[in-house]
Design a protein around this motif. Structure first.
Motif, PDB file in Angstrom:
ATOM      1  N   GLU A 309       4.256  -3.262  -1.687  1.00 44.42           N
ATOM      2  CA  GLU A 309       2.899  -3.297  -2.237  1.00 44.42           C
ATOM      3  C   GLU A 309       2.420  -1.887  -2.550  1.00 44.42           C
ATOM      4  O   GLU A 309       2.614  -0.963  -1.768  1.00 44.42           O
ATOM      5  CB  GLU A 309       1.962  -3.945  -1.209  1.00 44.42           C
ATOM      6  CG  GLU A 309       0.527  -4.098  -1.678  1.00 44.42           C
ATOM      7  CD  GLU A 309      -0.358  -4.696  -0.591  1.00 44.42           C
ATOM      8  OE1 GLU A 309      -0.443  -5.934  -0.521  1.00 44.42           O
ATOM      9  OE2 GLU A 309      -0.936  -3.909   0.191  1.00 44.42           O
ATOM     10  N   ARG A 311      -1.036   0.346  -3.506  1.00 45.70           N
ATOM     11  CA  ARG A 311      -2.487   0.212  -3.333  1.00 45.70           C
ATOM     12  C   ARG A 311      -3.210   1.407  -3.954  1.00 45.70           C
ATOM     13  O   ARG A 311      -2.713   2.538  -3.958  1.00 45.70           O
ATOM     14  CB  ARG A 311      -2.863   0.101  -1.852  1.00 45.70           C
ATOM     15  CG  ARG A 311      -2.309  -1.134  -1.172  1.00 45.70           C
ATOM     16  CD  ARG A 311      -2.898  -1.310   0.225  1.00 45.70           C
ATOM     17  NE  ARG A 311      -4.313  -1.673   0.176  1.00 45.70           N
ATOM     18  CZ  ARG A 311      -4.751  -2.917   0.065  1.00 45.70           C
ATOM     19  NH1 ARG A 311      -3.899  -3.935  -0.008  1.00 45.70           N
ATOM     20  NH2 ARG A 311      -6.049  -3.174   0.038  1.00 45.70           N
ATOM     21  N   ILE A 324      -5.959  -7.480  -8.293  1.00 45.19           N
ATOM     22  CA  ILE A 324      -4.575  -7.618  -7.837  1.00 45.19           C
ATOM     23  C   ILE A 324      -3.722  -7.908  -9.069  1.00 45.19           C
ATOM     24  O   ILE A 324      -4.042  -8.789  -9.868  1.00 45.19           O
ATOM     25  CB  ILE A 324      -4.419  -8.749  -6.808  1.00 45.19           C
ATOM     26  CG1 ILE A 324      -5.386  -8.549  -5.636  1.00 45.19           C
ATOM     27  CG2 ILE A 324      -2.979  -8.807  -6.293  1.00 45.19           C
ATOM     28  CD1 ILE A 324      -5.374  -9.690  -4.625  1.00 45.19           C
ATOM     29  N   TRP A 326       0.362  -8.362 -10.711  1.00 46.63           N
ATOM     30  CA  TRP A 326       1.795  -8.575 -10.521  1.00 46.63           C
ATOM     31  C   TRP A 326       2.520  -8.327 -11.835  1.00 46.63           C
ATOM     32  O   TRP A 326       2.035  -8.742 -12.900  1.00 46.63           O
ATOM     33  CB  TRP A 326       2.075 -10.017 -10.100  1.00 46.63           C
ATOM     34  CG  TRP A 326       1.673 -10.393  -8.719  1.00 46.63           C
ATOM     35  CD1 TRP A 326       2.449 -10.367  -7.584  1.00 46.63           C
ATOM     36  CD2 TRP A 326       0.401 -10.912  -8.307  1.00 46.63           C
ATOM     37  NE1 TRP A 326       1.735 -10.825  -6.501  1.00 46.63           N
ATOM     38  CE2 TRP A 326       0.477 -11.164  -6.907  1.00 46.63           C
ATOM     39  CE3 TRP A 326      -0.797 -11.180  -8.976  1.00 46.63           C
ATOM     40  CZ2 TRP A 326      -0.595 -11.670  -6.186  1.00 46.63           C
ATOM     41  CZ3 TRP A 326      -1.861 -11.672  -8.261  1.00 46.63           C
ATOM     42  CH2 TRP A 326      -1.764 -11.916  -6.882  1.00 46.63           C
ATOM     43  N   GLN A 422      -5.649 -13.652  -2.441  1.00 45.51           N
ATOM     44  CA  GLN A 422      -4.253 -13.875  -2.062  1.00 45.51           C
ATOM     45  C   GLN A 422      -4.053 -15.298  -1.538  1.00 45.51           C
ATOM     46  O   GLN A 422      -3.033 -15.947  -1.813  1.00 45.51           O
ATOM     47  CB  GLN A 422      -3.830 -12.851  -0.999  1.00 45.51           C
ATOM     48  CG  GLN A 422      -3.770 -11.417  -1.479  1.00 45.51           C
ATOM     49  CD  GLN A 422      -2.488 -11.094  -2.238  1.00 45.51           C
ATOM     50  OE1 GLN A 422      -1.765 -11.976  -2.692  1.00 45.51           O
ATOM     51  NE2 GLN A 422      -2.206  -9.804  -2.396  1.00 45.51           N
ATOM     52  N   ARG A 501       2.921 -12.090  -2.293  1.00 51.25           N
ATOM     53  CA  ARG A 501       1.948 -11.230  -1.618  1.00 51.25           C
ATOM     54  C   ARG A 501       2.490  -9.818  -1.404  1.00 51.25           C
ATOM     55  O   ARG A 501       1.745  -8.835  -1.500  1.00 51.25           O
ATOM     56  CB  ARG A 501       1.563 -11.849  -0.272  1.00 51.25           C
ATOM     57  CG  ARG A 501       0.437 -11.117   0.441  1.00 51.25           C
ATOM     58  CD  ARG A 501       0.150 -11.737   1.794  1.00 51.25           C
ATOM     59  NE  ARG A 501      -0.554 -13.002   1.694  1.00 51.25           N
ATOM     60  CZ  ARG A 501      -1.871 -13.145   1.839  1.00 51.25           C
ATOM     61  NH1 ARG A 501      -2.625 -12.075   2.064  1.00 51.25           N
ATOM     62  NH2 ARG A 501      -2.426 -14.327   1.759  1.00 51.25           N
ATOM     63  N   GLY A 502       3.760  -9.674  -1.119  1.00 53.22           N
ATOM     64  CA  GLY A 502       4.304  -8.361  -0.782  1.00 53.22           C
ATOM     65  C   GLY A 502       4.754  -7.524  -1.952  1.00 53.22           C
ATOM     66  O   GLY A 502       5.151  -6.370  -1.769  1.00 53.22           O
ATOM     67  N   THR A 503       4.742  -8.066  -3.169  1.00 52.21           N
ATOM     68  CA  THR A 503       5.182  -7.298  -4.341  1.00 52.21           C
ATOM     69  C   THR A 503       4.098  -7.337  -5.417  1.00 52.21           C
ATOM     70  O   THR A 503       4.223  -8.025  -6.422  1.00 52.21           O
ATOM     71  CB  THR A 503       6.500  -7.860  -4.911  1.00 52.21           C
ATOM     72  OG1 THR A 503       6.323  -9.261  -5.168  1.00 52.21           O
ATOM     73  CG2 THR A 503       7.640  -7.653  -3.936  1.00 52.21           C
ATOM     74  N   CYS A 504       3.039  -6.606  -5.160  1.00 51.33           N
ATOM     75  CA  CYS A 504       1.913  -6.571  -6.091  1.00 51.33           C
ATOM     76  C   CYS A 504       1.234  -5.215  -6.000  1.00 51.33           C
ATOM     77  O   CYS A 504       1.550  -4.385  -5.143  1.00 51.33           O
ATOM     78  CB  CYS A 504       0.912  -7.686  -5.780  1.00 51.33           C
ATOM     79  SG  CYS A 504       0.176  -7.577  -4.131  1.00 51.33           S
ATOM     80  N   CYS A 505       0.297  -4.996  -6.907  1.00 53.57           N
ATOM     81  CA  CYS A 505      -0.520  -3.788  -6.892  1.00 53.57           C
ATOM     82  C   CYS A 505      -1.968  -4.211  -6.630  1.00 53.57           C
ATOM     83  O   CYS A 505      -2.503  -5.075  -7.333  1.00 53.57           O
ATOM     84  CB  CYS A 505      -0.427  -3.052  -8.226  1.00 53.57           C
ATOM     85  SG  CYS A 505       1.209  -2.389  -8.577  1.00 53.57           S
ATOM     86  N   VAL A 506      -2.578  -3.598  -5.631  1.00 51.60           N
ATOM     87  CA  VAL A 506      -3.935  -3.944  -5.239  1.00 51.60           C
ATOM     88  C   VAL A 506      -4.848  -2.757  -5.517  1.00 51.60           C
ATOM     89  O   VAL A 506      -4.581  -1.643  -5.061  1.00 51.60           O
ATOM     90  CB  VAL A 506      -4.012  -4.333  -3.750  1.00 51.60           C
ATOM     91  CG1 VAL A 506      -5.450  -4.681  -3.363  1.00 51.60           C
ATOM     92  CG2 VAL A 506      -3.073  -5.499  -3.454  1.00 51.60           C
TER      93      VAL A 506
END
Length: 525
Positions: A309, A311, A324, A326, A422, A501-506
């Protein structure tokens, strides 16, 4: 039959399960590679004209971001015969300005080095000389001559736009002025003169300042693009980075023009009251003699798969927001339609599926039918954690993004909004869309289709986008069919595949402005 009547008949036909009316597009390719798309529509005695060059911000060379957009501005500065009173007297003045600006830019570059210092005396002298030559040249310029010529014959909407993937020029004219259009536009392509370049460069920089540098939302979005695209040029703003804009020279823009503004890199759409065979002959007469140009290999760096992730946190003078993102797929990928439907399930059936000259956002517009609204904004008619929440999927020539955005309700923490977004993604995979949700999306597609048929410019833009991205205007029709065929199982599959959930940009925007009230369908925001 008028446009409103046609739209009504079309809508009734579609809602009754009948096939949509056929769109007869005549396609023609000339020996120099120019492609022409013609649609005959005699609803009104006008023609919508659009030229699209298959080059945009994604093609800007390193250190020259914004050059495609700057070139778009320069294409309105005239030609060898338009926009100037004395072209012979003009040339030495333009050459002199180029030389003076090259010296001044070199001095300004010295500011960036800790080991060099600009010569202030030289800078003052150069600026004085530039002002003098500019004033002399300005006396020869005929401002806005192209626009005035179009206006005199009833032209409307002369404009242009630059996107990540393409640049387009458009104007709507009375049908009896189509030959004038062909003459002017072929002249712009064959004989442009980039006069007033350095003042226009300042205009572009000011455009960037207004839209991005002084806009908290603009700066936040720019930072998010740079976060999700680590190496791919979609990370760069189409308008360009400030230092690149300031350093771009007239010679560099001219070279970019000579490379990419070629008939074999151009598509024209003509939609309106005209005859296809006459339009093909007319375009061939004026554009046919322009030679094709060998197109360079497009060296577009691909991003590595997102691991973990990323951030971003910013504190700006704006309302707070959570975004968020992807990484997903390009237009034409088999999973694109299902991702678009997923965004519509989350946002609601309202809004459009259309696109313009660059990448296309599919999903926005929110309504009370969307899952995000029903669970984040107004759960069971009560107050939620957000006052707005939307989803969209953007595709283009290259891999796009799936985006969730929400503004927290007053007093609600940003981390609660992020968690709720999420959770809705995970719920979409566990609780597949209902038959009713899928049908609402299909109805929305049909409504969007009907709207697209109401204007010549809408049809022209749609067939151009399809021809550009897919190499075949029929993609406009096929994409709609593929999207309407998406099932609940398809939505679950792409959600599990791409929206992890673990491979995204927040991105968290800690705004200093308070949000006000809560939203309901139809409320003013």
């Amino acid at each position: 039959m008028g446009r409103i009547a046609l739209a009504l008949v079309t809508a009734l036909a579609i809602l009754n399960g009948q096939d949509a009316p056929r769109i007869d597009v005549v396609s023609h390719t000339y020996p120099n590679g120019l492609r022409l798309l013609v649609v005959e529509r005699a609803d009104s005695p006008t023609v919508s004209t659009q030229l699209r060059f298959c080059v945009g911000g994604v093609d800007d060379p390193k250190g020259q971001t914004g050059i495609a957009h700057l070139l778009e501005h320069m294409m309105f500065k005239g030609t060898e015969t338009m926009g100037v009173t004395d072209r012979e007297k003009q040339k030495p003045l333009l050459d002199r300005l180029d030389a003076l600006w090259a010296e001044l830019d070199a001095e300004n570059e010295r500011v960036r080095s800790p080991f060099a210092k600009p010569d202030d005396e030289k800078v003052t002298r150069l600026r004085s000389e530039i002002d003098k030559v500019t004033t002399e040249h300005r006396a020869l310029v005929v401002k806005d001559e192209l626009w005035q010529a179009y206006q005199r014959v009833g032209g409307q909407g002369l404009n242009a736009s630059t996107g990540e993937d393409s640049t387009q020029y458009f104007v709507e004219l009375p049908k009896n002025q189509l030959e004038m259009w062909a003459y002017f536009e072929s002249d712009r392509l064959a004989n442009p003169v980039f006069r007033e370049f350095y003042s226009e460069r300042d205009v572009v920089h000011e455009e960037r300042r207004l839209r991005t540098d002084t806009s908290p939302q603009g700066r936040f979005q720019e930072a998010m693009n740079a976060l999700i695209y680590g190496a791919h040029p979609y990370r760069n703003p189409v308008v360009g980075w400030p230092t690149d804009i300031d350093a771009t020279s007239r010679a560099e823009v001219l070279e970019y023009f000579k490379t990419f503004y070629a008939p074999n890199n151009c598509i024209i759409a003509l939609v309106g009251d005209l005859k296809a065979d006459e339009a093909i002959a007319l375009v061939g007469k004026y554009f046919g003699p322009i030679p094709s140009k060998t197109q360079p290999r497009r060296r577009i760096t691909e991003d590595m798969p997102l691991e973990g992730e990323r951030r971003l946190k910013m504190k700006l003078d704006a309302a707070p927001q959570v975004t968020i993102m992807w990484p997903t797929v390009a237009t034409g990928h088999a999973d694109g339609p299902a991702l678009s439907v997923a965004s519509r399930i989350l946002t609601g059936a309202g809004g459009g599926f259309g696109g313009g000259g660059g990448r296309r956002g599919r999903g926005g517009g929110g309504s009370g039918t969307g899952r995000l609204f029903r669970r984040l904004v107004a759960p069971d008619g009560g107050e939620g954690v957000a006052i707005s929440a939307t989803a969209s999927h953007r595709g283009g020539r290259y891999p796009g993004t799936f985006v969730l955005t929400a503004t927290p309700a007053p007093g609600r923490p940003l981390d609660a909004v992020e968690a709720a977004l999420q959770d809705e993604i995970e719920r979409l995979a566990k609780e597949p869309p209902t038959d009713d949700e899928i049908q609402r999306v299909r109805n929305s597609l049909d409504a969007s289709w009907v709207r697209s048929l109401q204007s010549n410019s809408g049809i022209a833009g749609a067939i151009l986008t399809a021809e550009h991205l897919a190499g075949d205007w029929h993609w406009w029709l096929k994409e709609r069919e593929l999207t309407k065929a998406v099932t609940a199982a398809d939505v679950v599959r792409v959600t599990e595949k791409y929206l992890k959930r673990g491979t995204c940009c927040v991105g968290v925007l800690e705004g200093t402005r308070a949000t006000r009230g809560s939203a309901r369908p139809g409320d003013a925001r």
